[in-house]
Design a protein around this motif. Structure first.
Motif, PDB file in Angstrom:
ATOM      1  N   UNK A 134       7.067   1.244   1.836  1.00  0.00           N
ATOM      2  CA  UNK A 134       8.489   1.571   1.849  1.00  0.00           C
ATOM      3  C   UNK A 134       8.745   2.802   2.718  1.00  0.00           C
ATOM      4  N   UNK A 135       7.959   3.845   2.504  1.00  0.00           N
ATOM      5  CA  UNK A 135       8.168   5.099   3.225  1.00  0.00           C
ATOM      6  C   UNK A 135       7.731   4.994   4.679  1.00  0.00           C
ATOM      7  N   UNK A 136       6.666   4.260   4.963  1.00  0.00           N
ATOM      8  CA  UNK A 136       6.250   4.067   6.352  1.00  0.00           C
ATOM      9  C   UNK A 136       7.332   3.330   7.119  1.00  0.00           C
ATOM     10  N   UNK A 137       7.889   2.299   6.512  1.00  0.00           N
ATOM     11  CA  UNK A 137       8.963   1.554   7.168  1.00  0.00           C
ATOM     12  C   UNK A 137      10.179   2.439   7.395  1.00  0.00           C
ATOM     13  N   UNK A 138      10.471   3.281   6.432  1.00  0.00           N
ATOM     14  CA  UNK A 138      11.622   4.179   6.558  1.00  0.00           C
ATOM     15  C   UNK A 138      11.415   5.160   7.726  1.00  0.00           C
ATOM     16  N   UNK A 139      10.201   5.682   7.872  1.00  0.00           N
ATOM     17  CA  UNK A 139       9.917   6.609   8.969  1.00  0.00           C
ATOM     18  C   UNK A 139       9.912   5.912  10.326  1.00  0.00           C
ATOM     19  N   UNK A 140       9.637   4.607  10.354  1.00  0.00           N
ATOM     20  CA  UNK A 140       9.623   3.860  11.599  1.00  0.00           C
ATOM     21  C   UNK A 140      10.982   3.251  11.907  1.00  0.00           C
ATOM     22  N   UNK A 141      12.031   3.656  11.198  1.00  0.00           N
ATOM     23  CA  UNK A 141      13.382   3.198  11.514  1.00  0.00           C
ATOM     24  C   UNK A 141      13.891   3.990  12.713  1.00  0.00           C
ATOM     25  N   UNK A 142      15.116   3.703  13.146  1.00  0.00           N
ATOM     26  CA  UNK A 142      15.679   4.401  14.308  1.00  0.00           C
ATOM     27  C   UNK A 142      16.143   5.807  13.975  1.00  0.00           C
ATOM     28  N   UNK A 143      16.298   6.105  12.693  1.00  0.00           N
ATOM     29  CA  UNK A 143      16.731   7.430  12.264  1.00  0.00           C
ATOM     30  C   UNK A 143      15.630   8.449  12.600  1.00  0.00           C
ATOM     31  N   UNK A 144      15.983   9.632  13.125  1.00  0.00           N
ATOM     32  CA  UNK A 144      14.963  10.632  13.470  1.00  0.00           C
ATOM     33  C   UNK A 144      14.138  11.071  12.251  1.00  0.00           C
ATOM     34  N   UNK A 145      12.850  11.275  12.466  1.00  0.00           N
ATOM     35  CA  UNK A 145      11.948  11.685  11.388  1.00  0.00           C
ATOM     36  C   UNK A 145      12.392  13.015  10.802  1.00  0.00           C
ATOM     37  N   UNK A 146      12.956  13.881  11.628  1.00  0.00           N
ATOM     38  CA  UNK A 146      13.389  15.190  11.129  1.00  0.00           C
ATOM     39  C   UNK A 146      14.495  15.073  10.080  1.00  0.00           C
ATOM     40  N   UNK A 147      15.254  13.981  10.104  1.00  0.00           N
ATOM     41  CA  UNK A 147      16.285  13.760   9.087  1.00  0.00           C
ATOM     42  C   UNK A 147      15.721  13.162   7.807  1.00  0.00           C
ATOM     43  N   UNK A 148      14.598  12.450   7.938  1.00  0.00           N
ATOM     44  CA  UNK A 148      13.987  11.786   6.769  1.00  0.00           C
ATOM     45  C   UNK A 148      13.000  12.728   6.076  1.00  0.00           C
ATOM     46  N   UNK A 149      12.067  13.273   6.854  1.00  0.00           N
ATOM     47  CA  UNK A 149      11.032  14.156   6.306  1.00  0.00           C
ATOM     48  C   UNK A 149      11.424  15.606   6.559  1.00  0.00           C
ATOM     49  N   UNK A 150      11.740  16.318   5.526  1.00  0.00           N
ATOM     50  CA  UNK A 150      12.187  17.716   5.653  1.00  0.00           C
ATOM     51  C   UNK A 150      11.009  18.654   5.625  1.00  0.00           C
TER      52      UNK A 150
END
Length: 85
Positions: free
Chosen positions: A69-85
């Motif tokens: 779930x989290x790997x897929x979320x990080x590989x989305x088009x949204x920047x990683x800096x917005x997902x992983x703080x």
């Protein structure tokens, strides 16, 4: 709401995993460590992103207490800096 961040030096999983996600799912707390620290993330390459998301079935990533779930979320088009703080 879940919290995703990079694993810091000295924490469990440092050197073995890259990210840690913590949160609550169905009333139970979870901690998921995921990601290979030695691999480059090529998510900005459109072909690599499409292949990864297809290979991991990211259209149906499953519950948030799983690494996929989290790997897929990080590989989305949204920047990683917005997902992983």
């Amino acid at each position: 709401m879940a919290n995703v961040r990079r694993i810091k030096k000295g924490e469990p999983g440092y050197g073995r995993k890259k990210f840690v996600a913590t949160g609550t799912y169905k009333g139970k707390k979870y901690t998921v460590r995921f990601g290979d620290p030695d691999m480059e993330i090529r998510r900005d390459n459109p072909k690599a992103r499409k292949n990864f998301r297809s290979r991991h079935n990211c259209d149906n990533p499953g519950p948030p207490n799983k690494a996929r779930y989290w790997s897929c979320k990080l590989w989305s088009k949204k920047p990683v800096s917005e997902i992983a703080k």
